[in-house]
Design a protein around this motif. Sequence first.
Motif, PDB file in Angstrom:
ATOM      1  N   GLY A  28      41.608  52.820  39.333  1.00  0.00           N
ATOM      2  CA  GLY A  28      40.982  51.795  38.522  1.00  0.00           C
ATOM      3  C   GLY A  28      39.715  52.331  37.891  1.00  0.00           C
ATOM      4  N   ASN A  29      39.055  51.488  37.113  1.00  0.00           N
ATOM      5  CA  ASN A  29      37.818  51.877  36.434  1.00  0.00           C
ATOM      6  C   ASN A  29      36.655  51.020  36.901  1.00  0.00           C
ATOM      7  OD1 ASN A  29      38.819  53.973  34.755  1.00  0.00           O
ATOM      8  ND2 ASN A  29      39.709  52.444  33.377  1.00  0.00           N
ATOM      9  N   LEU A  30      35.473  51.636  36.921  1.00  0.00           N
ATOM     10  CA  LEU A  30      34.232  50.931  37.214  1.00  0.00           C
ATOM     11  C   LEU A  30      33.407  50.851  35.941  1.00  0.00           C
ATOM     12  CD1 LEU A  30      32.941  52.390  40.624  1.00  0.00           C
ATOM     13  CD2 LEU A  30      33.723  50.060  40.197  1.00  0.00           C
ATOM     14  N   ALA A  31      32.895  49.669  35.637  1.00  0.00           N
ATOM     15  CA  ALA A  31      32.037  49.484  34.469  1.00  0.00           C
ATOM     16  C   ALA A  31      30.742  48.808  34.888  1.00  0.00           C
ATOM     17  CB  ALA A  31      32.756  48.637  33.415  1.00  0.00           C
TER      18      ALA A  31
ATOM     19  N   PRO B 128      41.631  47.203  38.098  1.00  0.00           N
ATOM     20  CA  PRO B 128      42.629  48.040  38.774  1.00  0.00           C
ATOM     21  C   PRO B 128      43.374  48.942  37.798  1.00  0.00           C
ATOM     22  CG  PRO B 128      43.448  45.809  38.533  1.00  0.00           C
ATOM     23  CD  PRO B 128      42.019  45.780  38.065  1.00  0.00           C
ATOM     24  N   ALA B 129      44.010  49.965  38.345  1.00  0.00           N
ATOM     25  CA  ALA B 129      44.806  50.889  37.537  1.00  0.00           C
ATOM     26  C   ALA B 129      45.809  50.121  36.681  1.00  0.00           C
ATOM     27  CB  ALA B 129      45.528  51.880  38.446  1.00  0.00           C
ATOM     28  N   GLY B 130      45.895  50.480  35.405  1.00  0.00           N
ATOM     29  CA  GLY B 130      46.839  49.837  34.506  1.00  0.00           C
ATOM     30  C   GLY B 130      46.293  48.635  33.774  1.00  0.00           C
TER      31      GLY B 130
ATOM     32  N   ASP C 114      41.574  51.235  45.194  1.00  0.00           N
ATOM     33  CA  ASP C 114      42.593  52.145  44.649  1.00  0.00           C
ATOM     34  C   ASP C 114      43.655  52.461  45.695  1.00  0.00           C
ATOM     35  OD1 ASP C 114      41.451  52.356  42.142  1.00  0.00           O
ATOM     36  OD2 ASP C 114      40.631  54.366  42.439  1.00  0.00           O
ATOM     37  N   ASN C 115      43.208  52.829  46.883  1.00  0.00           N
ATOM     38  CA  ASN C 115      44.147  53.285  47.915  1.00  0.00           C
ATOM     39  C   ASN C 115      44.976  52.144  48.484  1.00  0.00           C
ATOM     40  OD1 ASN C 115      43.385  56.018  47.711  1.00  0.00           O
ATOM     41  ND2 ASN C 115      41.606  55.681  49.026  1.00  0.00           N
ATOM     42  N   LEU C 116      44.364  50.989  48.724  1.00  0.00           N
ATOM     43  CA  LEU C 116      45.130  49.852  49.236  1.00  0.00           C
ATOM     44  C   LEU C 116      46.160  49.369  48.222  1.00  0.00           C
ATOM     45  CD1 LEU C 116      42.401  47.687  51.030  1.00  0.00           C
ATOM     46  CD2 LEU C 116      44.081  49.200  52.092  1.00  0.00           C
ATOM     47  N   ILE C 117      45.758  49.303  46.961  1.00  0.00           N
ATOM     48  CA  ILE C 117      46.695  48.853  45.926  1.00  0.00           C
ATOM     49  C   ILE C 117      47.842  49.853  45.786  1.00  0.00           C
ATOM     50  CG2 ILE C 117      46.950  48.434  43.451  1.00  0.00           C
ATOM     51  CD1 ILE C 117      44.029  47.337  43.519  1.00  0.00           C
ATOM     52  N   ALA C 118      47.519  51.149  45.788  1.00  0.00           N
ATOM     53  CA  ALA C 118      48.560  52.174  45.650  1.00  0.00           C
ATOM     54  C   ALA C 118      49.548  52.123  46.814  1.00  0.00           C
ATOM     55  CB  ALA C 118      47.920  53.554  45.559  1.00  0.00           C
ATOM     56  N   GLN C 119      49.069  51.754  47.997  1.00  0.00           N
ATOM     57  CA  GLN C 119      49.939  51.672  49.177  1.00  0.00           C
ATOM     58  C   GLN C 119      50.684  50.341  49.265  1.00  0.00           C
ATOM     59  OE1 GLN C 119      47.410  52.487  52.573  1.00  0.00           O
ATOM     60  NE2 GLN C 119      46.640  54.384  51.682  1.00  0.00           N
ATOM     61  N   GLY C 120      50.434  49.451  48.324  1.00  0.00           N
ATOM     62  CA  GLY C 120      51.072  48.140  48.360  1.00  0.00           C
ATOM     63  C   GLY C 120      50.489  47.212  49.408  1.00  0.00           C
TER      64      GLY C 120
ATOM     65  N   MET D 163      43.657  43.580  41.710  1.00  0.00           N
ATOM     66  CA  MET D 163      42.666  42.545  41.457  1.00  0.00           C
ATOM     67  C   MET D 163      41.462  43.131  40.753  1.00  0.00           C
ATOM     68  SD  MET D 163      41.107  42.011  45.337  1.00  0.00           S
ATOM     69  CE  MET D 163      42.698  42.216  46.161  1.00  0.00           C
ATOM     70  N   ILE D 164      40.718  42.280  40.088  1.00  0.00           N
ATOM     71  CA  ILE D 164      39.414  42.630  39.538  1.00  0.00           C
ATOM     72  C   ILE D 164      38.379  42.366  40.626  1.00  0.00           C
ATOM     73  CG2 ILE D 164      37.689  42.006  37.791  1.00  0.00           C
ATOM     74  CD1 ILE D 164      40.090  41.112  36.020  1.00  0.00           C
ATOM     75  N   VAL D 165      37.430  43.276  40.780  1.00  0.00           N
ATOM     76  CA  VAL D 165      36.365  43.097  41.769  1.00  0.00           C
ATOM     77  C   VAL D 165      35.032  43.093  41.031  1.00  0.00           C
ATOM     78  CG1 VAL D 165      35.293  43.927  43.887  1.00  0.00           C
ATOM     79  CG2 VAL D 165      37.750  44.292  43.503  1.00  0.00           C
ATOM     80  N   VAL D 166      34.280  42.021  41.179  1.00  0.00           N
ATOM     81  CA  VAL D 166      32.994  41.848  40.497  1.00  0.00           C
ATOM     82  C   VAL D 166      31.876  41.974  41.528  1.00  0.00           C
ATOM     83  CG1 VAL D 166      31.564  40.275  39.142  1.00  0.00           C
ATOM     84  CG2 VAL D 166      34.041  40.363  38.765  1.00  0.00           C
TER      85      VAL D 166
END
Length: 397
Positions: free
Chosen positions: A146-149, A169-171, A206-212, A217-220
């Motif tokens: 994912g990206n951080l802004a 998140p990625a994508g 990143d790692n939790l999402i990639a592992q399913g 989600m977006i994290v603010v």
Amino acid sequence: MRLIAMVLGCVLAANGMAQQALWGGNDIVSPQVNDDRTVTFRLYAPNAERVEVEGDFLSPVTASTPVGETESPGKAVMTKNKDGVWEYTTSPLASELYSYTFLADGLRMTDPSNVYQLRDVASISNIFIVGGQPGDIYSVQDVPHGNLAKVWYPSPTMNMTRRMTVYTPAGYEDSERSYPVLYLLHGAGGDENSWSELGRAAQIMDNLIAQGKAEPMIVVMTNGNASRQAAPGEAPNSMSKPALFVPGMMDGSFEKAFADVMDYVEKHYRTLDDKAHRAIAGLSMGGFHAMQISALYPDRFDYVGLFSAAIHSNNKSDVYSGFERNLARQFCEPPLLYWIGIGRSDFLYKDNTAYREKLDGLGYRYEYTETEGGHIWRNWRIYLTAFAQRLFSPNRH
């Protein structure tokens, strides 16, 4: 001629130092994570009389540690070899992210051989990771990222422009999908950088999402200091020494203005804008904020996480004086998950115990996790990892 030679010598020496820095500096490896999970530290200090390493890996906390007794980093004396290099090797360490500094004849310093450093309030320390679990979750892995802004947003309630950190998140950029949102709040002395830097939030997600194991989600990650626009040194006229306590921390201002954050996020990001797709969590002061905000806006959050939460404020804000009423409204249609986690030796342990007894007495349902250790980032990374896996999917709770 002598003066010219001295000047030339200084120039050459300075140039040599610059070249050394440019091409990699010294060849000392520190810390060195060994195959047997021990870690070796080294410091070149030939004229020092005593050198110690101080780190959180030297203060083990067990079930026998008294409740509420917060641990501090331990120290170990290093040994000097014939080359003037001081060394110390630990016993085998559990997988984790650790921090440390050196003390050379009482002078605290970071490890000149380790460029990986973090700021926690006004303290700088080096870090290293021992692999395995949970260390691998906190590390950058070969997975979609994912990206951080760093995002500036208007806060009409506070009458200022403020900054937050947003993880997508990625994508996200290449899709038209809408996403749930986790609002993640820092503790006293922290800022909008804390969770992404000290908390390793991007790596965890990143790692939790990639592992399913977690939903995309977006994290603010907000700045909870209502008197500050952004982190020290990253706002106008803010290059002063960071402090643990600043105005506007727990006076109700941040809670009242939180709608500004949500309004901006929901206008500028593709979000799922209902209670079932919003979560809020925070550590320490941020746990207090999450507790208050989720009760103040009872129809906004179906997931609430209190990580080593502060429970009380001495401020007489009308937000806090109305908490009992707000809490009752919140649990009329209770959150899907009200999650409380704290370390057994945390100085806020007794306050959290009293708060849970209050919830029990009112019949309000929650989940509770208790870990070893105290008021430390090691626990908060564990809590984020556990909490994130419970969000936004019926089969996760």
